[in-house]
Design a protein around this motif. Structure first.
Motif, PDB file in Angstrom:
ATOM      1  N   GLU A 177       0.839  -1.206   0.000  1.00 15.21           N
ATOM      2  CA  GLU A 177       0.000   0.000   0.000  1.00 15.21           C
ATOM      3  C   GLU A 177       0.876   1.258   0.000  1.00 15.21           C
ATOM      4  OE1 GLU A 177      -3.239   0.365  -0.324  1.00 15.21           O
ATOM      5  OE2 GLU A 177      -3.724  -1.773  -0.335  1.00 15.21           O
ATOM      6  N   THR A 178       1.955   1.212   0.783  1.00 17.55           N
ATOM      7  CA  THR A 178       2.865   2.363   0.834  1.00 17.55           C
ATOM      8  C   THR A 178       3.483   2.593  -0.544  1.00 17.55           C
ATOM      9  OG1 THR A 178       3.353   1.788   3.123  1.00 17.55           O
ATOM     10  CG2 THR A 178       4.858   3.340   2.081  1.00 17.55           C
ATOM     11  N   ALA A 179       3.887   1.493  -1.199  1.00 15.78           N
ATOM     12  CA  ALA A 179       4.474   1.610  -2.543  1.00 15.78           C
ATOM     13  C   ALA A 179       3.462   2.209  -3.519  1.00 15.78           C
ATOM     14  CB  ALA A 179       4.944   0.243  -3.030  1.00 15.78           C
ATOM     15  N   MET A 180       2.192   1.807  -3.374  1.00 15.39           N
ATOM     16  CA  MET A 180       1.151   2.347  -4.268  1.00 15.39           C
ATOM     17  C   MET A 180       1.027   3.863  -4.128  1.00 15.39           C
ATOM     18  SD  MET A 180      -0.307   0.108  -6.217  1.00 15.39           S
ATOM     19  CE  MET A 180      -1.894   0.779  -6.702  1.00 15.39           C
ATOM     20  N   LYS A 181       1.286   4.368  -2.892  1.00 16.28           N
ATOM     21  CA  LYS A 181       1.160   5.818  -2.675  1.00 16.28           C
ATOM     22  C   LYS A 181       2.423   6.556  -3.089  1.00 16.28           C
ATOM     23  CE  LYS A 181      -1.913   5.258   1.232  1.00 16.28           C
ATOM     24  NZ  LYS A 181      -1.634   4.605   2.484  1.00 16.28           N
ATOM     25  N   LYS A 185       7.227   0.929  -6.383  1.00 17.06           N
ATOM     26  CA  LYS A 185       8.362   0.027  -6.508  1.00 17.06           C
ATOM     27  C   LYS A 185       8.671  -0.517  -5.110  1.00 17.06           C
ATOM     28  CE  LYS A 185      12.915  -0.228  -8.508  1.00 17.06           C
ATOM     29  NZ  LYS A 185      14.158   0.472  -8.716  1.00 17.06           N
ATOM     30  N   LEU A 186       8.715  -1.855  -4.966  1.00 18.91           N
ATOM     31  CA  LEU A 186       8.931  -2.446  -3.642  1.00 18.91           C
ATOM     32  C   LEU A 186      10.008  -3.515  -3.712  1.00 18.91           C
ATOM     33  CD1 LEU A 186       8.039  -2.900  -0.653  1.00 18.91           C
ATOM     34  CD2 LEU A 186       6.382  -4.551  -1.510  1.00 18.91           C
ATOM     35  N   PHE A 236      16.155   2.262  -4.908  1.00 21.33           N
ATOM     36  CA  PHE A 236      15.083   1.863  -3.995  1.00 21.33           C
ATOM     37  C   PHE A 236      14.000   2.939  -3.889  1.00 21.33           C
ATOM     38  CE2 PHE A 236      18.879  -0.312  -2.204  1.00 21.33           C
ATOM     39  CZ  PHE A 236      18.446  -1.619  -2.339  1.00 21.33           C
ATOM     40  N   ASP A 237      12.754   2.460  -3.756  1.00 20.45           N
ATOM     41  CA  ASP A 237      11.664   3.370  -3.387  1.00 20.45           C
ATOM     42  C   ASP A 237      11.168   2.919  -2.007  1.00 20.45           C
ATOM     43  OD1 ASP A 237       9.584   5.207  -3.335  1.00 20.45           O
ATOM     44  OD2 ASP A 237       8.239   3.922  -4.475  1.00 20.45           O
ATOM     45  N   VAL A 238      10.454   1.775  -1.956  1.00 21.34           N
ATOM     46  CA  VAL A 238      10.035   1.231  -0.659  1.00 21.34           C
ATOM     47  C   VAL A 238      10.763  -0.094  -0.443  1.00 21.34           C
ATOM     48  CG1 VAL A 238       8.078   0.434   0.721  1.00 21.34           C
ATOM     49  CG2 VAL A 238       7.770   2.327  -0.889  1.00 21.34           C
TER      50      VAL A 238
END
Ligand code: NAD
Length: 357
Positions: A177-181, A185-186, A236-238
């Motif tokens: 969910e955090t990646a979606m916001k 990218k996870l 990296f993103d999340v």
């Protein structure tokens, strides 16, 4: 809107940085027409001195009755010789468990204005980086079966890493969910080549990735992850990882931003109540000297507005004020580096941020 905030100032620089953040939150409440009430409770060394316990019952009760909790930091040399379960840091594990906080969100952002503060070479940091570590907080080896026993070589101590499907799935969902916001990218970091608990972790993350086809998902072994963070942090993103790996990797990520005094964190559970705190400790070496950088705690206050109270515009306002203060060249001693700026104190930095809200 009305919100009740429990204040856990704690030890060392804790009171200074929490007071700065309260000033910022009061200014936000005035500007946007909210009503925040603040109630202090004891935690850590100061609680041991007053009650004999690092986490008094009244503190737990007060936090449970609040909409959210703002924590400074706990600990210091005065309490270093306390037995294990009476150490100030024990209170942190206790309050996280009592509030059911199983997710730790730790953003690590290198501000453009502080690029020179990063220990990484300029060609590595490029135009900065902005990543979010999602760390599992109430499971794994820090909470597993432990003890002493007689082993092959006589006395030995052991700790156990155990993860249930439920624990992995719920942290995995928070991460997706955090990646979606963010940038969708996870990366999940584990040690699935050695640990059974990591193999379950990885297989559940793969199951979840099928539910989030928009998220670009990958896995990485923790040894490689530690290396990649300093080799190419922009990839990296999340990041989602277990309690112990997250503990270590999030400190590494904070170090490459150049200052521990800049980094916020949020601990969340199933409801909206969270606990918000800087990632640094109580810095006893500079306590009471007006030298602490309050920004990590102030940004933790912004995270509280965003994640617990749904006040995104107000959170943006604080974050922009921090960006502006840095762009305008103001620095506390920990981030002054070779900028040529004259270091200002905790109180002055807070005033500069208040002026920009
Ligand atoms: P620390 O983070 O307190 O300090 C490390 C170094 O960073 C020190 O030189 C300190 O002066 C500096 N520093 C930290 N925060 C700063 C800020 N906001 N502004 C300017 N400089 C800052 O880590 P430590 O020295 O290893 O630990 C000190 C105490 O804090 C110990 O008792 C430890 O157990 C405790 N601790 C508490 C927490 C917590 O409450 N969450 C976390 C880590 C350590």
């Amino acid at each position: 809107m009305d919100f009740k905030i429990a204040l856990l100032r704690g030890d060392g620089i804790g009171p200074e940085i929490v007071d700065s953040t309260v000033a910022v939150l009061k200014k936000i409440a005035d500007k946007f027409g909210h009503n925040f009430s603040f109630t202090p409770y004891l935690i850590g060394g100061c609680a041991i001195d007053a009650t004999g316990l690092p986490l008094p019952e009244e503190t737990v009760k007060g936090c449970l009755e609040s909409d959210s909790v703002l924590l400074g930091a706990v600990g210091g040399p005065k309490w270093d010789n306390q037995p294990g379960d009476k150490r100030p840091e024990k209170a942190l594990l206790g309050i996280r468990s009592a509030l059911g906080l199983y997710t730790n969100l730790r953003p690590a952002k290198l501000y453009n204005a502080l690029r020179a503060a990063s220990p990484l070479r300029e060609e590595i940091v490029g135009d900065g980086f902005d990543l979010m570590i999602v760390r599992e907080l109430t499971g794994g080896i820090y909470f597993g079966d432990r003890g002493y026993r007689q082993g092959k070589y006589g006395e030995e101590a052991y700790d156990t890493e155990a993860y249930s499907r439920v624990e992995i799935e719920r942290i995995g969902r928070v991460a997706f969910e955090t990646a979606m916001k963010r940038n969708k990218k996870l990366t999940s970091i584990d040690k699935a080549n050695v640990l059974e608990s990591s193999r379950l972790w990885r297989s559940i993350m793969h199951e979840l990735s099928a539910e989030y086809p928009e998220v670009e998902y990958s896995d990485m072994f923790v040894d490689n992850g530690a290396m990649q963070l300093v080799r190419n942090p922009q990839q990296f993103d999340v990041i989602v990882t277990s309690n112990m790996f997250g503990d270590i990797l999030s400190d590494e990520a904070s170090q490459i931003t150049g200052s521990i005094g800049m980094l916020a964190s949020a601990s969340l559970g199933d409801g909206t109540r969270g606990m918000y705190e800087p990632i640094h400790g109580s810095a006893p070496d500079i306590a009471g000297q007006n030298k602490a950088n309050p920004i990590a705690t102030i940004l933790s206050g912004a995270m509280m507005l965003r994640y617990s109270f749904g006040l995104a515009e107000e959170a943006d306002c604080i974050e922009k004020a921090v960006d502006k203060v840095l762009a305008d060249g103001f620095r506390t001693a920990d981030i002054v580096g070779n900028s040529g700026a004259e270091a200002i104190g905790c109180i002055e930095m807070t005033e500069k941020i208040l002026e920009r809200i």
